[in-house]
Scaffold this motif. Sequence first.
Motif, short mmCIF file in Angstrom:
data_model
loop_
_atom_site.label_atom_id
_atom_site.label_comp_id
_atom_site.label_asym_id
_atom_site.label_seq_id
_atom_site.Cartn_x
_atom_site.Cartn_y
_atom_site.Cartn_z
N GLY A 33 0.81 -1.22 0.00
CA GLY A 33 0.00 0.00 0.00
C GLY A 33 0.84 1.27 0.00
O GLY A 33 0.49 2.26 -0.64
N LYS A 34 1.95 1.23 0.71
CA LYS A 34 2.82 2.40 0.80
C LYS A 34 3.75 2.53 -0.41
O LYS A 34 4.34 3.58 -0.63
CB LYS A 34 3.68 2.34 2.06
CG LYS A 34 2.89 2.59 3.33
CD LYS A 34 3.79 2.56 4.54
CE LYS A 34 3.02 2.88 5.80
NZ LYS A 34 3.88 2.84 6.99
N ASN A 35 3.88 1.47 -1.19
CA ASN A 35 4.78 1.47 -2.36
C ASN A 35 4.02 0.97 -3.58
O ASN A 35 4.34 -0.06 -4.16
CB ASN A 35 5.99 0.56 -2.08
CG ASN A 35 6.80 1.05 -0.91
OD1 ASN A 35 7.56 1.99 -1.04
ND2 ASN A 35 6.61 0.44 0.23
N ARG A 36 3.03 1.73 -4.00
CA ARG A 36 2.15 1.31 -5.10
C ARG A 36 2.83 1.40 -6.47
O ARG A 36 2.52 0.63 -7.36
CB ARG A 36 0.88 2.14 -5.10
CG ARG A 36 0.01 1.88 -3.90
CD ARG A 36 -1.29 2.66 -3.99
NE ARG A 36 -2.10 2.43 -2.83
CZ ARG A 36 -3.00 1.45 -2.73
NH1 ARG A 36 -3.16 0.64 -3.75
NH2 ARG A 36 -3.70 1.29 -1.64
N LYS A 37 3.71 2.34 -6.63
CA LYS A 37 4.34 2.53 -7.94
C LYS A 37 5.53 1.60 -8.10
O LYS A 37 6.21 1.28 -7.15
CB LYS A 37 4.78 3.98 -8.11
CG LYS A 37 3.60 4.92 -8.08
CD LYS A 37 4.02 6.35 -8.30
CE LYS A 37 2.78 7.22 -8.27
NZ LYS A 37 3.10 8.61 -8.53
N HIS A 38 5.75 1.18 -9.33
CA HIS A 38 6.84 0.26 -9.62
C HIS A 38 7.89 0.95 -10.48
O HIS A 38 8.26 0.47 -11.54
CB HIS A 38 6.30 -1.00 -10.31
CG HIS A 38 5.39 -1.79 -9.43
ND1 HIS A 38 4.22 -2.34 -9.88
CD2 HIS A 38 5.46 -2.08 -8.11
CE1 HIS A 38 3.63 -2.96 -8.89
NE2 HIS A 38 4.35 -2.83 -7.81
N LYS A 39 8.36 2.08 -10.00
CA LYS A 39 9.38 2.85 -10.72
C LYS A 39 10.78 2.53 -10.25
O LYS A 39 11.74 2.77 -10.96
CB LYS A 39 9.11 4.34 -10.59
CG LYS A 39 7.81 4.75 -11.28
CD LYS A 39 7.60 6.24 -11.23
CE LYS A 39 6.35 6.60 -11.99
NZ LYS A 39 6.14 8.03 -12.07
N ASN A 40 10.94 2.01 -9.04
CA ASN A 40 12.26 1.68 -8.48
C ASN A 40 12.42 0.16 -8.45
O ASN A 40 11.58 -0.57 -7.92
CB ASN A 40 12.41 2.23 -7.07
CG ASN A 40 12.32 3.73 -7.02
OD1 ASN A 40 12.77 4.41 -7.95
ND2 ASN A 40 11.73 4.26 -5.98
N ALA A 41 13.56 -0.29 -8.98
CA ALA A 41 13.81 -1.73 -9.05
C ALA A 41 13.84 -2.35 -7.65
O ALA A 41 13.35 -3.47 -7.47
CB ALA A 41 15.13 -2.00 -9.76
N ASP A 42 14.37 -1.62 -6.66
CA ASP A 42 14.46 -2.21 -5.32
C ASP A 42 13.08 -2.46 -4.72
O ASP A 42 12.87 -3.44 -4.00
CB ASP A 42 15.31 -1.35 -4.39
CG ASP A 42 14.82 0.08 -4.25
OD1 ASP A 42 14.09 0.55 -5.14
OD2 ASP A 42 15.18 0.72 -3.26
N VAL A 43 12.10 -1.61 -5.04
CA VAL A 43 10.73 -1.81 -4.55
C VAL A 43 10.12 -3.05 -5.20
O VAL A 43 9.53 -3.90 -4.53
CB VAL A 43 9.86 -0.56 -4.82
CG1 VAL A 43 8.39 -0.84 -4.52
CG2 VAL A 43 10.35 0.62 -4.00
N VAL A 44 10.28 -3.17 -6.51
CA VAL A 44 9.74 -4.32 -7.24
C VAL A 44 10.38 -5.62 -6.75
O VAL A 44 9.69 -6.60 -6.47
CB VAL A 44 9.92 -4.16 -8.76
CG1 VAL A 44 9.45 -5.40 -9.51
CG2 VAL A 44 9.17 -2.93 -9.25
#
Length: 74
Positions: A33-44
């Motif tokens: 919920g806090k990291n909805r966007k997939h713009k950073n590879a580390d988040v994905v």
Amino acid sequence: MLIRKGIKIQDIQKCIAGNGWSFGNEILYEMCGKNRKHKNADVVVGKVWLIGRSYAASIERRKNASEIDSGDDF
């Protein structure tokens, strides 16, 4: 052998109330919920790793992976 067991109201209430996995699921849902966007590879990568391992169905272990396409380059 078929084992039959009656279902009691307490059994239903216990299932509705949650289980031992509720806390971990809440943490994963909060992270997503806090990291909805997939713009950073580390988040994905973090989402794929934690969700995949927690549910033991990680997407890099797909059924049709071959020797050439091992699934490591997702």
